[in-house]
Design a protein around this motif. Sequence first.
Motif, short mmCIF file in Angstrom:
data_model
loop_
_atom_site.label_atom_id
_atom_site.label_comp_id
_atom_site.label_asym_id
_atom_site.label_seq_id
_atom_site.Cartn_x
_atom_site.Cartn_y
_atom_site.Cartn_z
N GLY A 180 4.78 -8.55 -6.90
CA GLY A 180 3.83 -7.86 -7.76
C GLY A 180 4.14 -6.40 -7.99
N SER A 181 5.23 -5.88 -7.39
CA SER A 181 5.59 -4.48 -7.55
C SER A 181 7.03 -4.35 -8.03
N GLU A 206 -0.50 0.09 10.64
CA GLU A 206 -1.17 1.08 11.48
C GLU A 206 -0.85 2.50 11.00
N LEU A 207 0.41 2.73 10.67
CA LEU A 207 0.80 4.06 10.16
C LEU A 207 0.06 4.38 8.87
N TYR A 208 -0.02 3.41 7.98
CA TYR A 208 -0.73 3.63 6.71
C TYR A 208 -2.19 4.01 6.97
N ASN A 209 -2.83 3.28 7.87
CA ASN A 209 -4.25 3.57 8.16
C ASN A 209 -4.42 4.94 8.81
N ILE A 210 -3.48 5.34 9.65
CA ILE A 210 -3.55 6.68 10.25
C ILE A 210 -3.50 7.73 9.16
N GLU A 228 0.81 -1.22 0.00
CA GLU A 228 0.00 0.00 0.00
C GLU A 228 0.85 1.27 0.00
N ALA A 229 2.07 1.18 0.50
CA ALA A 229 2.96 2.35 0.57
C ALA A 229 4.41 1.89 0.41
#
Length: 459
Positions: free
Chosen positions: A219-220, A177-181, A81-82
């Motif tokens: 995949g990236s 958790e950081l991504y969701n924040i 995601e990041a």
Amino acid sequence: RFSANNILGTEDNCLTLNVYAPMNIDRKLPVMVYIHGGGFRDGSGSPFIYGPEYLIEREVILVTLNYRLEVMGFLCLGIKEAPGNVGLKDQLEALKWVKTNIEAFGGDPTSITLFGESAGSASVMYHILSPMSAGLFHRAIMQSGSAMSPWSFQFEPVSTASALASQLGYNTTDPYELYNIFINTPAKKLLSARVPRARGDVVLSENIFVPCAEKKIDGSDQFLNDTPYNLLRLRKYTKLPVIVGFNSAEGYMFVGKENDTTISNMNFIDSLPRDLSFPTMEEKKSVADTLNKMYMDNKKISKQNLVKFSRYPGESGITYPVVATVDLMLQSSERPVYAYQFRYSGWMNVVKQLYGFAGAPGATHADELFYLFKLKAKLFQSYLELDMKDKMTTMWTNFAKYGDPTPADTQLLPLKWPQTQKKTPRLLVIDKQFTTAPLWSEQTLLFWNETYSKYRRKS
């Protein structure tokens, strides 16, 4: 895009391009793609600053662009995601678009020069280092910035993200958790949060959301898989003709951003570049003491001696990394390297004037830009600087056309800009009179080189 005081635009439309072409040309023209600076924190490709008129009158196509900045562009959590470097990947998509579509605007897709200044220059170098960008451009110009600059690479990106989250009231180092924040924080609130710099450090250390080496994720594709220094040293980059240079007094702009409080706290041990790692405090203090003697003669840093102190952030943050980049390229590439120092002090040294150093000698960070681009603010002084404007735009566009900034002696440019040689490297000094000088011209640069040979951070 945003500036220190204003957040503008939206994340959804941040990747935009401006294409400028001269009128009534019946042949395909060389293309110059410009990446703006701003420490990966702010700025834009706006024609207010980067007006195309000076360059396109030299019969080239000019493309400027925007890309995601700060945490939006350079959050690097090592998860799908990041993964990191999406700001550079925005630039990559722009380069792909130019390669595919520029012919419709009169451009030659087989003759593309990528250039940039400051973080834009570091970005150019990242594209040289990344296999994902190979083949999308054919020459490069890097002005006052390197991917090896201490402010242009983050070694501990999850810790950086955690520090930002703490400013929003959260305490975690878990990437998910950081991504969701961050994904659930409104963009303006996220970009308004600031990780305070350490007491005594220099302003360049505030550039913390910057490119990183990406983890391998299924995949990236990895845009960057190692440190810039390692990739250059191991010759793992695209070899092409380059112009690489710096300005003679880079530091005026950086110290000009300081205030009374930060100046009174400034010291050498707390402001050592973050890409140095010392095994003992004794060695760290020894280096700081030597720098204090070399730059300040052990005098206290104050508003009264900022010109003197300015050499320290300028050389540590810009000049030395650029010179070291040139040196590594000379060791590992057979393609032409043209090195320069822009020393000219004229009416269009806008940045030097803006930060209160109008009477000081030389050119500060970004001063050369206004001899290449037409600032939209109406400045009568520009009419006094037509000669330097003509010289700079001619050399830059000659390079885009021929791979050589001075392919022939002319009345405008009677001095040949020599390629920088491996054995006795020299650079072109751009001033009222053009001259040449040794690449390693300052004792301080040699000390930085010695220091990095001992203490360069590996990963």
